[in-house]
Design an enzyme around this catalytic site. Sequence first.
Site, mmCIF file in Angstrom:
data_model
loop_
_atom_site.group_PDB
_atom_site.id
_atom_site.type_symbol
_atom_site.label_atom_id
_atom_site.label_comp_id
_atom_site.label_asym_id
_atom_site.label_seq_id
_atom_site.Cartn_x
_atom_site.Cartn_y
_atom_site.Cartn_z
ATOM 1 N N ASP A 70 -133.824 -44.190 8.155
ATOM 2 C CA ASP A 70 -135.082 -44.585 7.520
ATOM 3 C C ASP A 70 -134.879 -45.529 6.342
ATOM 4 O O ASP A 70 -135.838 -46.121 5.838
ATOM 5 C CB ASP A 70 -135.794 -43.336 6.988
ATOM 6 C CG ASP A 70 -136.595 -42.628 8.055
ATOM 7 O OD1 ASP A 70 -137.088 -43.302 8.970
ATOM 8 O OD2 ASP A 70 -136.733 -41.392 7.968
HETATM 9 C C1 BGC Z 1 -134.798 -40.493 2.593
HETATM 10 C C2 BGC Z 1 -134.607 -40.391 4.087
HETATM 11 C C3 BGC Z 1 -135.872 -39.956 4.728
HETATM 12 C C4 BGC Z 1 -137.037 -40.813 4.287
HETATM 13 C C5 BGC Z 1 -138.327 -40.267 4.859
HETATM 14 C C6 BGC Z 1 -135.993 -41.345 2.272
HETATM 15 O O1 BGC Z 1 -136.210 -41.375 0.898
HETATM 16 O O2 BGC Z 1 -133.624 -41.002 1.993
HETATM 17 O O3 BGC Z 1 -133.557 -39.471 4.364
HETATM 18 O O4 BGC Z 1 -135.744 -40.006 6.103
HETATM 19 O O5 BGC Z 1 -137.139 -40.850 2.896
HETATM 20 O O6 BGC Z 1 -139.410 -41.030 4.596
HETATM 21 C C1 NOJ Z 2 -134.339 -37.760 7.295
HETATM 22 C C2 NOJ Z 2 -135.451 -38.029 8.254
HETATM 23 O O1 NOJ Z 2 -136.212 -36.858 8.425
HETATM 24 C C3 NOJ Z 2 -134.914 -38.502 9.580
HETATM 25 O O2 NOJ Z 2 -135.980 -38.823 10.428
HETATM 26 C C4 NOJ Z 2 -134.017 -39.691 9.378
HETATM 27 O O3 NOJ Z 2 -133.496 -40.032 10.627
HETATM 28 C C5 NOJ Z 2 -132.922 -39.386 8.399
HETATM 29 N N1 NOJ Z 2 -133.461 -38.904 7.181
HETATM 30 C C6 NOJ Z 2 -132.038 -40.595 8.100
HETATM 31 O O4 NOJ Z 2 -132.708 -41.536 7.321
#
Ligand code: BGC
Ligand code: NOJ
Length: 817
Positions: free
Chosen positions: A487
């Site tokens: 993400d």
């Molecule tokens: C986090 C990710 C997460 C995303 C969700 C980010 O701030 O680092 O792990 O998947 O937010 O929106």
């Molecule tokens: C947490 C999110 O829930 C997941 O969808 C994503 O793949 C990982 N972070 C990596 O960014």
Amino acid sequence: MKYGYFDDRNREYVITQPDTPLPWINYLGCQAYFGIISNTAGGYSFYRDARLRRLTRYRYNNAPFDLGGRYVYLRDTESGQFWSPSWQPTRREFENYSCRHGMGYTVISSTANGIEAHTRYFVPLDENLEVWQLTVTNRRQTKARISAFSSIEFCLWDAQDDATNFQRNFSTGQVEVEEGVIYHKTEYRERRDHFAYFACSEPLAGFDTQRDAFLGRYRGWDSPAAVEAGQLTNSIAHGWAPIGAHQVTLDLKPGETRQIVFLLGYHENPVNQKFDPPGSQTINKALVKPTIAKYLDPLEADAAFERLRQYWDGLLGIFQVNTPDIHTNRMVNIWNAYQCMATFNMSRSASFYESGIGRGLGFRDSNQDLLGFVHMAPARARERILDLAATQLPTGGAYHQYQPLTKRGNNDIGGGFNDDPHWLIVGVAAYLKETGDWGILDEPVPFENEPGSEQPLYEHLRRSFQYTLDRLGPHGLPLIGRADWNDCLNLNCFSDTPGQSFQTTTSKDGKVAESVFIAGLFVLAAKELAAIAARRNLNADAKQCLAEAAKMARVVYEHGWDGEWFVRAYDDFGKPIGSKVCDEGKIFIESQGICIMAGIGLQDGKASQALESVNKHLATRHGIVLQQPAYSKYYLHLGEISSYPPGYKENAGIFCHNNPWIIIAETMVGNGDRAFDYYTRINPSAREKIGHLHRCEPYVFAQMIAGKDAPTHGEAKNSWLTGTAAWTYYAATQWIMGIRAEYDGLRIDPVIPAKWKGFTVTRRFRGNTYLIEVKNPKGKQRGVKRLLVDGKDIATNLLPVCPSPPEPIQVEAVLEG
Ligand code: BGC
Ligand code: NOJ
């Protein structure tokens, strides 16, 4: 250093000191009513949706970290001393303390001032309520007169509004108290037909429902004025902050024990039966009273607890293993499976790191969670798949999240995460392999929940597949969109405005940046879809899927291979990310894991070479970091990944979620020693002994362990709600142990450490129970080619689906190399 121990026989983790490095939590409830409870009774409850139907209030990011919960107080009438047997919020010295977190329940016990107290918290199956069974024993030589108090703070339902809209909410709070039951009915007068109740099994010496009356002015939960005074005030809340508190007086002879049952519950009335008498503003309680009466009976509460235990016996009994490694055994047999249930229920919505307000159920997250859950409750997995598919857009794209209460796509986040659609194929494939329920593919499912737009589920999968083909970039790789699995790799965002969401801001047209990760995922999903189509005799579809998969794999070879590992992506300028030509972020974990899992590079040694590179550049003793070198500054064209200080989260943290991808990849190249070694590095039970460093719960996986660039290398964060749960479970059971559900049966293909002499597994699968014994007399890592099934050699390592015999089926497998 340890803060407790595993009690494997009882399937409990026993915490032996209350001030754990972080709150160590558990979940209550596994169907519709849920609670979070910490080892000091902190936490809150909700019905289905932590944001929209919150029952009790919780203040996140508090100091101390965990404050507010299901607090009991005991007060010695003679001395006036009072304390909370869960330690928080009063934090008095104890003679002893323990917290037993078990499967769907928590028992907190302590002794103070010669008074022993146990509180067992759990949610009965099929009920929308939680039971607190408080047992108090006088361990003194003399009589004791004790007042016991319960307390909770109600949330005015919508947790977001509750935390922000005080100009309204300080005037809306309403309660009723009838026969000792406190009913919380804010907004019941208008559009809500639900209320909460808080009941007590014993005659009351008093109650309170107004927070200020209970706590007193300028006081907190550590010293409620009414508890200190030894008398609740019978306050009735009008606006402000409705709470529930009961007072019961106990006269205890030496050695005497008394039990009090408290119930906190949620009830919905039919709209036309809301009030009693009709036309009044008084809650109609007739429909809920029998439930309250039932569970206030301690025998009924005990029976409900027993049913909960049996339920978990049944769920966990589906896959039980006995290997030479205790950490593997307890994670697979107990805690990892249990965590999979939590992630299935919560997705990433409510934990001590997810506020319950921020996120609904994620499309990719929930689909991946199925991998760890589907064998335990296939009917619920089926429902989830259909719900998820119903939020899919006609383009094949997906809303990134949906709200569990409404089951609608969440507009705040929208779509455009170009990996999302493929996870539906992965989820459905896992379901089909486990159940053989091919009929699900014919279920009519709408697009975007639009009535009239229904198409068979199979058509949804086809559109997922097509989605990528319609969105290819300059190299023929899939366009990344807002982000792929990572993400934080936001290649179309270019945000220089503080506070802007990296995930929803797009400053670019998205026609250039491409993802090698999605390419790998596409190949993996296309092969699954081909297998599904072939079994439905849709041979043209199957052929097309395989042809496109092969084509994509060629593109990966051409533009996604960097010489020693797979490239990660191409940015908006068409420059590679995760390549030796980069200054930072030269190698990423995700593309190695997904490409190899998709079978790319298995034939020509590229997979092994990529795995060597992972070992060389990314592996640490605490797990495998996401990329290297960490980004040392913010890069406008990369987005959130470079917003994290080096070593944390996606910027070179050990993002545990994709460690199992490498574990699986290692098994695919036959390296059992290394697969198991990587598994052990992140296994929380194996890390228990370094609890002072790890800090999170030793019984569940955390999303992240700080990477080698961080000053706190080895420290875990964001426990519980992470794709790590499903993926490590899947990696350990289906790839290391190799007991793998396939479309046509159960594959037995272990890839284990050479030093394992063997292991046994009990597996229920498609109506049969298999007792599997794997033997490894020659110290191999792989190599089961034939099986003895009830003593007969079947010349293959695939157990075919067969009619269920009355007896368990004995299977013997030998690793021959
Ligand atoms: C986090 C990710 C997460 C995303 C969700 C980010 O701030 O680092 O792990 O998947 O937010 O929106
Ligand atoms: C947490 C999110 O829930 C997941 O969808 C994503 O793949 C990982 N972070 C990596 O960014």
